[in-house]
Design a protein around this motif. Structure first.
Motif, mmCIF file in Angstrom:
data_model
loop_
_atom_site.group_PDB
_atom_site.id
_atom_site.type_symbol
_atom_site.label_atom_id
_atom_site.label_comp_id
_atom_site.label_asym_id
_atom_site.label_seq_id
_atom_site.Cartn_x
_atom_site.Cartn_y
_atom_site.Cartn_z
ATOM 1 N N GLY A 116 0.797 -1.212 0.000
ATOM 2 C CA GLY A 116 0.000 0.000 0.000
ATOM 3 C C GLY A 116 0.833 1.267 0.000
ATOM 4 N N ASN A 117 2.112 1.135 -0.274
ATOM 5 C CA ASN A 117 2.992 2.299 -0.326
ATOM 6 C C ASN A 117 2.969 2.983 -1.689
ATOM 7 O OD1 ASN A 117 3.778 1.886 2.335
ATOM 8 N ND2 ASN A 117 5.395 0.473 1.708
ATOM 9 N N GLU A 118 2.393 2.340 -2.675
ATOM 10 C CA GLU A 118 2.177 2.896 -4.013
ATOM 11 C C GLU A 118 0.725 2.598 -4.385
ATOM 12 O OE1 GLU A 118 4.161 4.379 -6.385
ATOM 13 O OE2 GLU A 118 6.108 4.226 -5.408
ATOM 14 N N ILE A 119 0.140 3.460 -5.181
ATOM 15 C CA ILE A 119 -1.230 3.254 -5.660
ATOM 16 C C ILE A 119 -1.185 2.376 -6.908
ATOM 17 C CG2 ILE A 119 -3.257 4.403 -6.650
ATOM 18 C CD1 ILE A 119 -2.506 6.828 -4.888
ATOM 19 N N VAL A 120 -2.042 1.367 -6.940
ATOM 20 C CA VAL A 120 -2.121 0.486 -8.110
ATOM 21 C C VAL A 120 -2.737 1.292 -9.256
ATOM 22 C CG1 VAL A 120 -3.069 -1.648 -9.051
ATOM 23 C CG2 VAL A 120 -2.424 -1.540 -6.623
ATOM 24 N N PRO A 121 -2.017 1.435 -10.370
ATOM 25 C CA PRO A 121 -2.568 2.174 -11.510
ATOM 26 C C PRO A 121 -3.867 1.537 -12.010
ATOM 27 C CG PRO A 121 -0.227 1.791 -11.806
ATOM 28 C CD PRO A 121 -0.654 0.972 -10.629
ATOM 29 N N GLU A 122 -4.760 2.375 -12.487
ATOM 30 C CA GLU A 122 -6.077 1.904 -12.921
ATOM 31 C C GLU A 122 -5.990 0.812 -13.981
ATOM 32 O OE1 GLU A 122 -10.024 3.765 -15.023
ATOM 33 O OE2 GLU A 122 -8.912 5.024 -13.612
ATOM 34 N N GLY A 123 -5.104 0.981 -14.952
ATOM 35 C CA GLY A 123 -4.974 -0.028 -16.009
ATOM 36 C C GLY A 123 -4.504 -1.367 -15.477
ATOM 37 N N LEU A 124 -3.587 -1.338 -14.539
ATOM 38 C CA LEU A 124 -3.098 -2.579 -13.922
ATOM 39 C C LEU A 124 -4.194 -3.220 -13.090
ATOM 40 C CD1 LEU A 124 -0.906 -4.617 -13.240
ATOM 41 C CD2 LEU A 124 -0.042 -3.019 -11.510
ATOM 42 N N ALA A 125 -4.942 -2.408 -12.362
ATOM 43 C CA ALA A 125 -6.039 -2.934 -11.549
ATOM 44 C C ALA A 125 -7.089 -3.617 -12.425
ATOM 45 C CB ALA A 125 -6.670 -1.807 -10.741
ATOM 46 N N THR A 126 -7.438 -2.984 -13.520
ATOM 47 C CA THR A 126 -8.428 -3.561 -14.442
ATOM 48 C C THR A 126 -7.943 -4.883 -15.015
ATOM 49 O OG1 THR A 126 -9.248 -1.358 -15.008
ATOM 50 C CG2 THR A 126 -9.732 -3.139 -16.573
ATOM 51 N N TRP A 127 -6.686 -4.921 -15.411
ATOM 52 C CA TRP A 127 -6.099 -6.139 -15.978
ATOM 53 C C TRP A 127 -6.094 -7.264 -14.952
ATOM 54 C CZ3 TRP A 127 -0.772 -8.046 -15.401
ATOM 55 C CH2 TRP A 127 -0.443 -9.038 -16.321
ATOM 56 N N LEU A 128 -5.659 -6.957 -13.721
ATOM 57 C CA LEU A 128 -5.618 -7.983 -12.671
ATOM 58 C C LEU A 128 -7.009 -8.477 -12.318
ATOM 59 C CD1 LEU A 128 -2.874 -6.663 -10.239
ATOM 60 C CD2 LEU A 128 -2.780 -8.689 -11.702
ATOM 61 N N GLU A 129 -7.972 -7.572 -12.246
ATOM 62 C CA GLU A 129 -9.355 -7.980 -11.961
ATOM 63 C C GLU A 129 -9.868 -8.926 -13.039
ATOM 64 O OE1 GLU A 129 -11.274 -7.730 -9.441
ATOM 65 O OE2 GLU A 129 -10.492 -6.046 -8.281
ATOM 66 N N THR A 130 -9.579 -8.615 -14.297
ATOM 67 C CA THR A 130 -10.020 -9.461 -15.411
ATOM 68 C C THR A 130 -9.388 -10.844 -15.322
ATOM 69 O OG1 THR A 130 -10.313 -7.501 -16.796
ATOM 70 C CG2 THR A 130 -10.136 -9.630 -17.928
ATOM 71 N N LEU A 131 -8.086 -10.883 -15.062
ATOM 72 C CA LEU A 131 -7.410 -12.182 -14.919
ATOM 73 C C LEU A 131 -7.961 -12.972 -13.737
ATOM 74 C CD1 LEU A 131 -3.679 -11.219 -15.581
ATOM 75 C CD2 LEU A 131 -5.170 -12.569 -17.051
ATOM 76 N N ALA A 132 -8.159 -12.300 -12.612
ATOM 77 C CA ALA A 132 -8.673 -12.983 -11.423
ATOM 78 C C ALA A 132 -10.070 -13.531 -11.680
ATOM 79 C CB ALA A 132 -8.676 -12.038 -10.227
ATOM 80 N N GLN A 133 -10.911 -12.751 -12.327
ATOM 81 C CA GLN A 133 -12.266 -13.217 -12.630
ATOM 82 C C GLN A 133 -12.241 -14.426 -13.562
ATOM 83 O OE1 GLN A 133 -14.410 -9.765 -14.025
ATOM 84 N NE2 GLN A 133 -14.131 -8.711 -12.077
ATOM 85 N N ALA A 134 -11.341 -14.417 -14.532
ATOM 86 C CA ALA A 134 -11.223 -15.564 -15.440
ATOM 87 C C ALA A 134 -10.773 -16.808 -14.686
ATOM 88 C CB ALA A 134 -10.248 -15.244 -16.572
ATOM 89 N N HIS A 135 -9.824 -16.647 -13.785
ATOM 90 C CA HIS A 135 -9.339 -17.792 -13.008
ATOM 91 C C HIS A 135 -10.415 -18.313 -12.059
ATOM 92 C CE1 HIS A 135 -4.945 -18.231 -13.858
ATOM 93 N NE2 HIS A 135 -5.217 -17.108 -14.501
#
Length: 72
Positions: free
Chosen positions: A37-56
């Protein structure tokens, strides 16, 4: 994306911090900062990770190969 969700997504995808750093070709220290939590997750990275997690989550590994051993 909160650090908790960032870490949860990595667990669902079965990635370590080293795996995602390698995939993104970025510094491991930056990934560790995102985790903490020392850096903010960029929106594009967050969207990509959410998509991958949902697929898994939607397509879990098949149980057909559990306990499979080599025939050699």
């Amino acid at each position: 994306m909160s650090p908790e969700r960032f870490n949860q997504c990595l667990r669902v995808i079965r990635w370590t911090p080293i795996n995602i750093a390698s995939a993104l070709q970025c510094e491991l220290s930056w990934i560790e900062a995102l985790e903490a939590g020392n850096e903010i997750v960029p929106e594009g990275l967050a969207t990509w990770l959410e998509t991958l997690a949902q697929a898994h989550e939607a397509l879990p590994p098949t149980a057909a190969y559990r306990g499979k051993r080599s025939s050699f």
